[in-house]
Write an enzyme that holds these catalytic residues in place. Structure first.
Site, mmCIF file in Angstrom:
data_model
loop_
_atom_site.group_PDB
_atom_site.id
_atom_site.type_symbol
_atom_site.label_atom_id
_atom_site.label_comp_id
_atom_site.label_asym_id
_atom_site.label_seq_id
_atom_site.Cartn_x
_atom_site.Cartn_y
_atom_site.Cartn_z
ATOM 1 N N GLY A 1 0.799 -1.212 0.000
ATOM 2 C CA GLY A 1 0.000 0.000 0.000
ATOM 3 C C GLY A 1 0.836 1.269 0.000
ATOM 4 O O GLY A 1 2.066 1.245 0.150
ATOM 5 N N HIS A 2 0.138 2.408 -0.130
ATOM 6 C CA HIS A 2 0.853 3.677 -0.230
ATOM 7 C C HIS A 2 1.553 4.041 1.073
ATOM 8 O O HIS A 2 1.080 3.753 2.156
ATOM 9 C CB HIS A 2 -0.079 4.810 -0.688
ATOM 10 C CG HIS A 2 -1.283 5.029 0.158
ATOM 11 N ND1 HIS A 2 -2.304 5.857 -0.211
ATOM 12 C CD2 HIS A 2 -1.650 4.532 1.356
ATOM 13 C CE1 HIS A 2 -3.236 5.868 0.719
ATOM 14 N NE2 HIS A 2 -2.857 5.079 1.680
ATOM 15 N N ASN A 3 2.734 4.665 0.899
ATOM 16 C CA ASN A 3 3.561 5.149 2.005
ATOM 17 C C ASN A 3 4.141 4.048 2.877
ATOM 18 O O ASN A 3 4.647 4.321 3.974
ATOM 19 C CB ASN A 3 2.787 6.142 2.882
ATOM 20 C CG ASN A 3 2.334 7.359 2.103
ATOM 21 O OD1 ASN A 3 1.154 7.455 1.743
ATOM 22 N ND2 ASN A 3 3.243 8.263 1.790
#
Length: 340
Positions: free
Chosen positions: A235-237
């Site tokens: 997922g993002h980050n």
């Protein structure tokens, strides 16, 4: 083909037996034959060494007396086998150049190979010896380090960075939008632009159909030497530390930090905004719902059982709180009636 003395000269280890023994491939103890180099990495398979037909065997020091055939003795037979396998199976050599059906809008080194139907957009930076496989898309402003290979149909989104010596297998998507939405009062969703990048270190391998989302504001970061299996969702980050290995079908939710040298088993799930320390092992199928702050092995799953047994056991689990309260009440009563 290599003589054993040549292998030891290149890779180290102690040679026991005829140094002129010639081997041409690596094989398991069960399948090896004349001209093969087998390996014994797990002591529980020592009994198979007696019937092994290999010309030579890689063994640990504790097993050197178990066979009269030529041996290479090393502290880590499995790692030694891996290095020998690399010698016997060198990487495919690609002819530099751009296929007539490819589209390239950026200046690229003459050593780069761009396959049929691939697309390299403007402002892309490619290092020496990069291989862009058939049907790949490298979007505007992306950067790919020297000797990195993209297999067929890989997508690298705009602005993303891959280090040197990486391998990205078919169907992988690097830099797709993270799952970022804000909810209106009426239940509808507002898309939050994902403006970060994916930054991948050197010597990273990314499996087929694995997806790594770009950061919402900051970058998603994959450290050097990381190994990602097939069909993983990052997922993002998310941040993944150096030399961590993650097996197939793992899902890592946004803004989680995974430390260095971790091992995550297949089908594990890690929820968002957690921190996992260095040197953590998460067993296959485990759902990680809280941060792990100390190295070690962590497991949270149930073995398979008959459906009727599962229903009965789950019924007990549903009443676990009540059972704990009853036990505490009994302990209190016993304490009250304890003789002076």
């Amino acid at each position: 083909m290599f003589r054993l003395e040549e292998l030891v000269a290149r890779l180290g280890g102690e040679l026991v037996g005829d140094p002129a023994t010639v081997v041409g491939r690596v094989a398991t103890l069960d399948q090896a034959g004349e001209g093969d180099l087998a390996f014994l990495a797990n002591p529980k398979y020592q009994s198979r060494l007696r019937d092994c037909r290999a010309s030579a065997v890689i063994v640990a020091p504790a097993a050197r007396a178990l066979s009269d055939r030529p041996l290479i003795v090393t502290n880590d037979p499995y790692a030694y086998f891996a290095r020998v396998a690399q010698l016997f199976n060198p990487p495919e050599v690609f002819v530099p150049g751009v296929h007539p059906t490819a589209s390239v809008a950026s200046p690229i080194p003459s050593s780069v190979s761009v396959g049929p139907g691939a697309s390299v957009e403007a402002d892309v930076m490619l290092g020496e010896g990069v291989v862009i496989g058939p049907g790949c898309r490298v979007a505007r402003g992306a950067s790919i380090g020297a000797r990195t290979r993209l297999h067929a149909n890989v997508s690298i989104y705009a602005g993303c960075v891959l280090g040197a010596g990486c391998i990205v297998h078919s169907g992988a998507v690097i830099g797709s939008d993270g799952f970022g939405f804000a909810r209106e009062r009426d239940g509808s969703w507002i898309k939050i632009p994902q403006v970060g990048r994916v930054v991948v270190g050197d010597d990273v391998e990314i499996g087929a159909n694995t997806t790594i989302d770009r950061g919402a504001l900051d970058d998603t970061v994959i450290g050097k030497g990381v190994k990602l299996d097939n069909q993983i969702q990052i997922g993002h980050n998310v941040r993944v530390g150096d030399y961590t290995a993650i097996a197939g079908c793992v899902g890592v939710a946004g803004s989680t930090t995974i430390g260095a040298r971790c091992m995550i088993g297949g089908q594990a799930g890690i929820i968002g905004h957690l921190t996992i320390a260095d040197d953590v092992v998460v067993s296959a199928g485990t759902l990680v719902t809280k941060s792990i702050m100390k190295p070690g092995v962590y497991t949270a799953n149930l073995p398979v059982q008959g459906h009727a047994d599962w229903v009965k056991n789950f019924a007990h689990l549903r009443h676990l709180d009540a059972l704990v309260d009853r036990i505490r009440a009994l302990e209190q009563r016993l304490e009250e009636h304890k003789p002076e």
